[in-house]
Write an enzyme that holds these catalytic residues in place. Sequence first.
Site, PDB file in Angstrom:
ATOM      1  N   ASP A  24       1.166  -1.285  -0.305  1.00  0.00           N
ATOM      2  CA  ASP A  24      -0.070   0.000  -0.227  1.00  0.00           C
ATOM      3  C   ASP A  24       0.398   0.917   0.176  1.00  0.00           C
ATOM      4  O   ASP A  24       2.325   0.954   0.438  1.00  0.00           O
ATOM      5  CB  ASP A  24      -0.684  -0.239   0.972  1.00  0.00           C
ATOM      6  CG  ASP A  24       0.036  -0.271   2.210  1.00  0.00           C
ATOM      7  OD1 ASP A  24       0.827  -0.307   2.663  1.00  0.00           O
ATOM      8  OD2 ASP A  24      -0.407   1.213   3.933  1.00  0.00           O
ATOM      9  N   GLU A  59       0.225  -1.155   6.127  1.00  0.00           N
ATOM     10  CA  GLU A  59       1.459  -0.430   6.530  1.00  0.00           C
ATOM     11  C   GLU A  59       1.267   1.055   6.670  1.00  0.00           C
ATOM     12  O   GLU A  59       1.595   2.006   7.851  1.00  0.00           O
ATOM     13  CB  GLU A  59       2.283  -0.759   5.783  1.00  0.00           C
ATOM     14  CG  GLU A  59       3.882  -0.839   6.488  1.00  0.00           C
ATOM     15  CD  GLU A  59       4.171   0.741   6.924  1.00  0.00           C
ATOM     16  OE1 GLU A  59       4.922   1.236   7.460  1.00  0.00           O
ATOM     17  OE2 GLU A  59       4.202   2.222   5.603  1.00  0.00           O
TER      18      GLU A  59
END
Lengths: 481, 481
Positions: A107, A174
């Site tokens: 991400d 994250e």
Amino acid sequence: MSYDKLPLEPLFAKIDELKPQFISRLEKAIAIPSVSGDESLRPKVFEMSAFLVQELTNLGFDDIQLKDLGIQPPPVNDPKLQLPPIVLGKYGNDPAKKTVLVYGHYDVQPALKEDGWATEPFTMYHDTAKDILYGRGSTDDKGPVIGWLNVIQAHRELGWEFPVNLVVCFEGMEESGSLGLDELVAKEAKQYFKDVEQVTISDNYWLGTTKPVLTYGLRGCNYYQVIVEGPGADLHSGIFGGIIAEPMTDLIKVLSTLVDSSGQILIPGIKDMVAPLTDKEDKLYDAIDFSVEELNAAAGSKTSLHDNKKDILKHRWRYPSLSLHGIEGAFSGSGAKTVIPAKVIGKFSIRTVPNIESKKLDELVFKFAEEQFAKLGSPNKFKIELIHDGNYWVSDPFNASFQAASKATQDVWNIVPDFTREGGSIPITLTFEKELGVDVLLLPMGRGDDGAHSINEKLDVSNYINGCKTLGGYLHYYAKA
Amino acid sequence: MSYDKLPLEPLFAKIDELKPQFISRLEKAIAIPSVSGDESLRPKVFEMSAFLVQELTNLGFDDIQLKDLGIQPPPVNDPKLQLPPIVLGKYGNDPAKKTVLVYGHYDVQPALKEDGWATEPFTMYHDTAKDILYGRGSTDDKGPVIGWLNVIQAHRELGWEFPVNLVVCFEGMEESGSLGLDELVAKEAKQYFKDVEQVTISDNYWLGTTKPVLTYGLRGCNYYQVIVEGPGADLHSGIFGGIIAEPMTDLIKVLSTLVDSSGQILIPGIKDMVAPLTDKEDKLYDAIDFSVEELNAAAGSKTSLHDNKKDILKHRWRYPSLSLHGIEGAFSGSGAKTVIPAKVIGKFSIRTVPNIESKKLDELVFKFAEEQFAKLGSPNKFKIELIHDGNYWVSDPFNASFQAASKATQDVWNIVPDFTREGGSIPITLTFEKELGVDVLLLPMGRGDDGAHSINEKLDVSNYINGCKTLGGYLHYYAKA
């Protein structure tokens, strides 16, 4: 430093040969706007996980799994919002080889052209004059994630045996608090991750822009809130100013006693817990490539508290610091509002270092703040709480994985890397260390000026390609260690 | 206090007789949600101005004007948002009579049932057991505005000549900064308002719940912001904590030096400007109906800085106070954010009293804050600014209008009113005094517990009806003075 060089030239040559393909692979990854912090883009985060599964499949990974993490807990707009899965895969299963887990995240931070990007953030732009790849996720963390895959491709095309069994663990949250990751690591420690002997994370950066680093330490963080509460509701300062004990007055007084303008923490007992600086450690800082000017450039101001490299590095890495972040409940808008806030919550945190004990720190902080409030003789109510804590982390830069990474770095860059620490936290480092009981290596690919969470995020092609060589070389040296 | 009573019984009896009609008129006014702070309700504010024009027309007013104030300046969502007009009207034009201007406002604070109202805020609820009228605007300020109209109706139905020429000035933006009002008053001072000899404002409240008051003083307010600026952008406290001079640390230090927890202003020189308390003034506080318990009830806490009525009143009315309102630019949300804010703006204000000179106060504040910052030896940038100021106001409680209002109050309530001041500001008071060069009287209708800006706003029927009698009686006494 001298060491027995491994014959890695064919691997490095193959990586150079595959450069166009590697750049193209990263371009495809950047094109998927997998922003975990934007609910409307959640399908793109899932698309990115599918992209990785396809890549892993093409490269011959086994036991590829998409670990479902369930519904995202509040606060969310969509109460049924699905968390992106954690992508697991295994490459090789030879009991005679070491098993290395590599962690990365697929991400990215949000990015809009309007924020000030020179180019479309999700369309990779290759500035061929400077040989730089621009795009959201280029350095954080799609470059490194794709880098591991590139290393496998290079081995396959060379017909080389892979030096270790590789386990990949790629998460998709994250940038949004790694929701669900700790639980998954704990759960899989004795299952999917049971053979793992070493964890390598490529999700940080060089200290500067020219010299590779290996990172062996992180500061921890204890985050506190101080609550002062008085009236039953916000009051008008015209009517109540001068006749009511104002919570803001008390809170500001207490916050003002915690740290001074030179950055010294004023809470007694904390300094005493800090590991003494040895001559040996002091000398470590001499070699490191950094300057006051680099700090000024990064901060965008000449407001450094220290006038020399060594003090800056020590205060970033090995001394605690206390930052006042803000106040909840007070007036925070622009303009003027004549409010007496009824309940105000001051937020501050302390960055922790060896050998500060987290619980002992809490005790010292609570006691000091309570004493300061007591001195005020205020009729208001006072409370101090820990919001969250995360321990510091320090590894041994002379252990097998750091030395293997150092050798690979020297092979690729012709220079001994700096052994650095970081001032911030990467909580997953501690999770892997604790749950798997193995050493963790932080092996960064990008440079200190890559702008990971900023506009115009970039990855130099030299860092990308030499980074792939370093990741690959490191696995070979580690296999022989 | 003895005085020559006027034969006002017929007027008072007529007002009692018309009570059902007066309640009905207020009910219609409350039913129009003229919330000036909610752009979507702006048409309702206009509707309320049209309602008043209709009422004034029905009552025989002359020269009724809707003064257009143009477009509302930013910040607004709708860049073409029209300001509500100021409603002007004249009742009587006899050169032999005195001319009194009455000011009120027809806009109201926002209100939603969900905020905790027991009944629909824009549907008047008459609690007949307690004889209380509930509804947004009942006391602030539709009750008093309608009250003036009721007085005229009563005179007309009695066939009595009205004792003065009345000029009404009703605005629709009072709850949103009275945009455009100062300019209008200045512009009309020598035109529409040229004959005005006295201004009466009924837009404040009794100090408590049982005893009528007349208000002869208001504190002023100088509002400041302290700006501390360092890094070029917000920084991460992990990376920069301990090595950069943090603006929040400096700001908190400076703010902590301004006032202590007992409410004492720590800036030298301000106390010296405060008018000394004379024995005569000190005695004035003895008679006033108030208690520590009333303060506690109003604040919703037992956090009074003073343990007796007189000190509370003095510190609310005749001593300055300093309140810290909040910080712009720092973290203000819930939870934890590890930010080092790059630029933080502390907001505080000082309530001013006779004989504090506003400009001299600014100088003292600026000098002290700059000295405090200089002591820190910080490399950050520091600035302190005045955001706005408004002077204190004190009138002579023995002048003709106050004495007239006192006599009317005694006729109606059978008690000598308390002569009070207020801790807050009503800036329009000063504007009228300055621009028209006439005395201003503050003649409140509602009680201290009416909840003007809160949920369940109310006006006791006794205050509404006796208030109408007081307004009418006051005009008669003033006409004879």
